[in-house]
Design a protein around this motif. Structure first.
Motif, mmCIF file in Angstrom:
data_model
loop_
_atom_site.group_PDB
_atom_site.id
_atom_site.type_symbol
_atom_site.label_atom_id
_atom_site.label_comp_id
_atom_site.label_asym_id
_atom_site.label_seq_id
_atom_site.Cartn_x
_atom_site.Cartn_y
_atom_site.Cartn_z
ATOM 1 N N ASN A 120 61.403 23.821 127.804
ATOM 2 C CA ASN A 120 62.801 24.051 128.154
ATOM 3 C C ASN A 120 63.080 23.378 129.496
ATOM 4 O OD1 ASN A 120 63.052 25.746 125.887
ATOM 5 N ND2 ASN A 120 62.251 27.475 127.061
ATOM 6 N N PHE A 121 64.151 22.597 129.558
ATOM 7 C CA PHE A 121 64.409 21.856 130.791
ATOM 8 C C PHE A 121 65.859 21.395 130.862
ATOM 9 C CE2 PHE A 121 62.855 18.859 127.579
ATOM 10 C CZ PHE A 121 63.896 17.948 127.554
ATOM 11 N N ILE A 122 66.267 21.101 132.095
ATOM 12 C CA ILE A 122 67.503 20.377 132.368
ATOM 13 C C ILE A 122 67.111 19.181 133.218
ATOM 14 C CG2 ILE A 122 69.764 20.417 133.478
ATOM 15 C CD1 ILE A 122 69.631 23.528 133.142
ATOM 16 N N ILE A 123 67.363 17.994 132.704
ATOM 17 C CA ILE A 123 67.148 16.775 133.471
ATOM 18 C C ILE A 123 68.513 16.221 133.867
ATOM 19 C CG2 ILE A 123 66.303 14.387 133.428
ATOM 20 C CD1 ILE A 123 64.246 15.268 131.326
ATOM 21 N N ILE A 124 68.723 16.043 135.163
ATOM 22 C CA ILE A 124 69.917 15.357 135.644
ATOM 23 C C ILE A 124 69.483 13.966 136.088
ATOM 24 C CG2 ILE A 124 71.788 15.319 137.330
ATOM 25 C CD1 ILE A 124 71.529 18.383 137.511
ATOM 26 N N LYS A 125 70.070 12.951 135.487
ATOM 27 C CA LYS A 125 69.728 11.574 135.826
ATOM 28 C C LYS A 125 70.963 10.801 136.276
ATOM 29 C CE LYS A 125 69.418 8.445 132.484
ATOM 30 N NZ LYS A 125 70.763 7.925 132.116
ATOM 31 N N HIS A 126 70.736 9.850 137.164
ATOM 32 C CA HIS A 126 71.821 9.014 137.678
ATOM 33 C C HIS A 126 71.476 7.549 137.454
ATOM 34 C CE1 HIS A 126 73.421 12.557 139.799
ATOM 35 N NE2 HIS A 126 72.186 12.777 140.209
ATOM 36 N N ASP A 127 72.373 6.810 136.819
ATOM 37 C CA ASP A 127 72.191 5.373 136.620
ATOM 38 C C ASP A 127 72.846 4.638 137.780
ATOM 39 O OD1 ASP A 127 70.947 6.046 134.289
ATOM 40 O OD2 ASP A 127 72.603 5.467 132.974
ATOM 41 N N VAL A 128 72.028 4.109 138.684
ATOM 42 C CA VAL A 128 72.527 3.457 139.898
ATOM 43 C C VAL A 128 72.700 1.973 139.608
ATOM 44 C CG1 VAL A 128 72.181 3.121 142.367
ATOM 45 C CG2 VAL A 128 71.253 5.167 141.251
ATOM 46 N N GLU A 129 73.954 1.569 139.421
ATOM 47 C CA GLU A 129 74.267 0.192 139.036
ATOM 48 C C GLU A 129 74.947 -0.581 140.161
ATOM 49 O OE1 GLU A 129 76.534 0.979 135.533
ATOM 50 O OE2 GLU A 129 74.801 1.813 134.462
ATOM 51 N N THR A 130 75.552 0.122 141.094
ATOM 52 C CA THR A 130 76.130 -0.459 142.304
ATOM 53 C C THR A 130 76.076 0.633 143.377
ATOM 54 O OG1 THR A 130 78.401 0.296 141.867
ATOM 55 C CG2 THR A 130 77.781 -1.838 140.949
ATOM 56 N N ASN A 131 76.342 0.289 144.600
ATOM 57 C CA ASN A 131 76.601 1.235 145.683
ATOM 58 C C ASN A 131 75.541 2.331 145.839
ATOM 59 O OD1 ASN A 131 77.826 2.887 147.659
ATOM 60 N ND2 ASN A 131 79.844 2.175 147.005
ATOM 61 N N VAL A 132 74.423 1.943 146.430
ATOM 62 C CA VAL A 132 73.321 2.881 146.668
ATOM 63 C C VAL A 132 73.738 4.005 147.619
ATOM 64 C CG1 VAL A 132 71.004 3.069 147.672
ATOM 65 C CG2 VAL A 132 71.563 1.152 146.168
ATOM 66 N N ALA A 133 74.660 3.721 148.527
ATOM 67 C CA ALA A 133 75.118 4.736 149.475
ATOM 68 C C ALA A 133 75.729 5.937 148.756
ATOM 69 C CB ALA A 133 76.132 4.137 150.451
ATOM 70 N N LYS A 134 76.451 5.699 147.670
ATOM 71 C CA LYS A 134 77.036 6.795 146.894
ATOM 72 C C LYS A 134 75.953 7.625 146.208
ATOM 73 C CE LYS A 134 81.635 4.856 145.967
ATOM 74 N NZ LYS A 134 82.459 6.016 146.321
ATOM 75 N N ARG A 147 69.752 17.589 123.869
ATOM 76 C CA ARG A 147 71.175 17.279 124.016
ATOM 77 C C ARG A 147 71.340 16.279 125.168
ATOM 78 N NH1 ARG A 147 74.799 20.804 121.234
ATOM 79 N NH2 ARG A 147 73.543 22.007 119.775
ATOM 80 N N TYR A 148 72.087 15.198 124.916
ATOM 81 C CA TYR A 148 72.279 14.154 125.933
ATOM 82 C C TYR A 148 73.763 14.081 126.280
ATOM 83 C CZ TYR A 148 71.406 9.685 128.339
ATOM 84 O OH TYR A 148 71.281 8.688 129.277
ATOM 85 N N ILE A 149 74.095 14.413 127.523
ATOM 86 C CA ILE A 149 75.482 14.392 128.004
ATOM 87 C C ILE A 149 75.643 13.212 128.943
ATOM 88 C CG2 ILE A 149 77.267 15.654 129.255
ATOM 89 C CD1 ILE A 149 75.717 18.237 128.550
ATOM 90 N N SER A 150 76.714 12.449 128.772
ATOM 91 C CA SER A 150 76.953 11.283 129.626
ATOM 92 C C SER A 150 78.385 11.285 130.149
ATOM 93 C CB SER A 150 76.696 9.998 128.836
ATOM 94 O OG SER A 150 77.033 8.861 129.597
ATOM 95 N N LYS A 209 73.672 26.775 130.195
ATOM 96 C CA LYS A 209 73.199 28.169 130.093
ATOM 97 C C LYS A 209 72.819 28.524 128.660
ATOM 98 C CE LYS A 209 76.783 30.041 132.244
ATOM 99 N NZ LYS A 209 77.645 31.079 132.874
ATOM 100 N N GLU A 210 73.392 27.813 127.692
ATOM 101 C CA GLU A 210 73.167 28.140 126.282
ATOM 102 C C GLU A 210 72.008 27.386 125.640
ATOM 103 O OE1 GLU A 210 76.722 27.481 124.060
ATOM 104 O OE2 GLU A 210 77.322 29.573 124.217
ATOM 105 N N LYS A 211 71.803 26.119 126.060
ATOM 106 C CA LYS A 211 70.851 25.242 125.380
ATOM 107 C C LYS A 211 69.556 25.103 126.169
ATOM 108 C CE LYS A 211 73.883 24.602 122.185
ATOM 109 N NZ LYS A 211 73.698 25.254 120.869
ATOM 110 N N ASP A 212 68.474 24.788 125.449
ATOM 111 C CA ASP A 212 67.145 24.753 126.045
ATOM 112 C C ASP A 212 66.743 23.398 126.612
ATOM 113 O OD1 ASP A 212 66.715 27.398 125.420
ATOM 114 O OD2 ASP A 212 65.880 26.941 123.452
ATOM 115 N N ARG A 213 67.185 22.301 125.997
ATOM 116 C CA ARG A 213 66.743 20.966 126.407
ATOM 117 C C ARG A 213 67.957 20.042 126.530
ATOM 118 N NH1 ARG A 213 62.909 22.986 123.028
ATOM 119 N NH2 ARG A 213 63.951 22.223 121.158
ATOM 120 N N ILE A 214 68.309 19.733 127.784
ATOM 121 C CA ILE A 214 69.504 18.928 128.037
ATOM 122 C C ILE A 214 69.207 17.844 129.061
ATOM 123 C CG2 ILE A 214 71.796 18.958 129.094
ATOM 124 C CD1 ILE A 214 72.366 21.533 127.714
ATOM 125 N N ILE A 215 69.727 16.646 128.796
ATOM 126 C CA ILE A 215 69.722 15.547 129.760
ATOM 127 C C ILE A 215 71.177 15.247 130.111
ATOM 128 C CG2 ILE A 215 69.147 13.136 130.175
ATOM 129 C CD1 ILE A 215 66.900 13.432 128.080
#
Length: 283
Positions: free
Chosen positions: A34-48, A175-178, A215-221
Motif C-alpha cells: 500500500n502506497f502513495i507515490i507523488i511524482k513531479h515531471d521537471v521539464e522546465t524551471n527547476v526553481a519551481k 491508480r495513476y492520477i495526472s 484515503k480510499e485507495k491502496d496504491r496511487i501514483i
C-alpha cells in the motif's frame, strides 16, 4: 488551481490524514503493498520544482522528481542537489526516442550518457519516467515508452524500473492520477494509452477530491508538472487559458499533414538546440 498555497494545503491534508507517501525508489526496493507515490515531471524551471520540494519537506512528505537531461546544467545543479537533500528522489525524465527522431542507437547512447551525468552528480537512478509529447510525428515508434518496452533495453538497464511502462511492478490495480492538460485525471491505462486511445480517462475535480481518493485507495501514483505552479492565482488562470488556446491552435494546424510534420520536426530540432545551448556539467 496551480498555486503554491494550494499545494501547501494539499500537503497539510496528506499529513493531517496520516497518509504515508513514498518515493518510487522506496516502493520498488521495499515492495510495499500500500502506497502513495507523488511524482513531479521537471521539464522546465527547476526553481519551481524546488519550491514544491520545500513545501513537501515542511510536512515530512517524500516525493520523486523526474528531471529532463538538458536541465543538468551548472546553474541548475545546486537546486537539484537541494531537492535531493530535502529527502526526495531525484532521477531521470527521459525522452530519448523523440529527441533522436526514433534512432535507437542514438537514443541508447544519450540515455547511457545521461545516466553517467546523474551518477557523477550523486543522483541515484533506479526509477525513470518517459516524457510525453502529443504533437511529435513518429514513424516506427509509438512514444518514448517504447524505449523500455524494448526487451534489449529493458535487459541492459535491468537495475532501472520505468514507473509508467513497468507500472505493474508496483502491484495490481495501481491508480495513476495526472495533472496533464491543466486538470486532474485518473488515467485509464497509463502504460498503453499511447497505443490504445479507446479507454477514457476520468476527470477529478480538484485537490480535495484527490485527498478523498487517497484515503480510499491502496496504491496511487500522483503525477504533477512543477512549471505549472506559482504564487499568483491570476497568473495560474492566465497560463491555463493560454495553454488551452495554444493547444487548440496546434490541434488545428496538425490536421494538415504537412504542417504536422513541420511541428514534429520543430520539437525534435528545438530539443537538440536546447541540449547544445545548455551545456550539461559533470560534478
Amino acid at each position: 488551481m496551480f498555486t503554491y498555497q494550494n499545494w501547501d494545503y494539499f500537503c497539510s491534508e496528506v499529513k493531517k490524514n496520516n497518509l504515508k507517501t513514498f518515493t518510487a525508489r522506496d516502493v520498488i526496493n521495499n515492495k510495499s503493498n500500500n502506497f502513495i507515490i507523488i511524482k513531479h515531471d521537471v521539464e522546465t524551471n527547476v526553481a519551481k520544482a524546488l519550491e514544491l520540494a520545500k513545501i513537501e519537506n515542511k510536512y515530512g512528505i517524500n516525493t520523486t522528481y523526474y528531471v529532463q537531461s538538458y536541465l543538468l546544467t551548472k546553474e541548475n545543479l545546486p537546486k537539484l542537489s537541494e531537492i535531493q537533500k530535502l529527502g526526495h528522489e531525484l532521477t531521470y525524465h527521459y525522452d530519448v526516442l523523440d529527441s533522436n527522431n526514433g534512432d535507437w542507437e542514438e537514443a541508447d547512447r544519450e540515455f547511457n550518457e545521461t545516466l553517467n551525468l546523474f551518477k557523477e552528480n550523486d543522483f541515484i537512478v533506479e526509477t525513470v519516467c518517459p516524457h510525453g509529447n502529443p504533437i511529435m510525428e513518429r514513424k516506427g515508434w509509438s512514444s518514448n515508452k517504447d524505449f523500455f518496452r524494448n526487451p534489449k533495453i529493458n535487459d541492459k538497464y535491468s537495475f532501472i524500473t520505468d514507473i509508467v511502462v513497468d507500472v505493474k511492478d508496483f502491484g495490481e490495480e495501481v491508480r495513476y492520477i495526472s495533472d496533464a492538460g491543466y486538470g486532474y485525471k485518473l488515467i485509464a491505462d497509463i502504460s498503453n494509452n499511447d497505443r490504445d486511445t479507446t479507454k477514457k480517462d476520468e476527470e477529478i475535480k480538484d485537490l480535495k477530491a484527490i485527498i478523498h481518493l487517497l484515503k480510499e485507495k491502496d496504491r496511487i501514483i500522483l503525477s504533477t508538472h512543477p512549471h505549472r505552479w506559482g504564487n499568483s492565482e491570476i497568473k495560474a488562470k492566465f497560463k491555463k487559458l493560454f495553454f488551452f488556446s495554444l493547444r487548440a491552435i496546434v490541434r488545428f494546424l496538425t490536421k494538415n499533414r504537412f504542417l504536422n510534420k513541420i511541428i514534429g520536426k520543430f520539437y525534435y530540432l528545438a530539443k537538440k538546440y536546447d541540449q547544445s545551448r545548455n551545456k550539461r556539467y559533470p560534478k
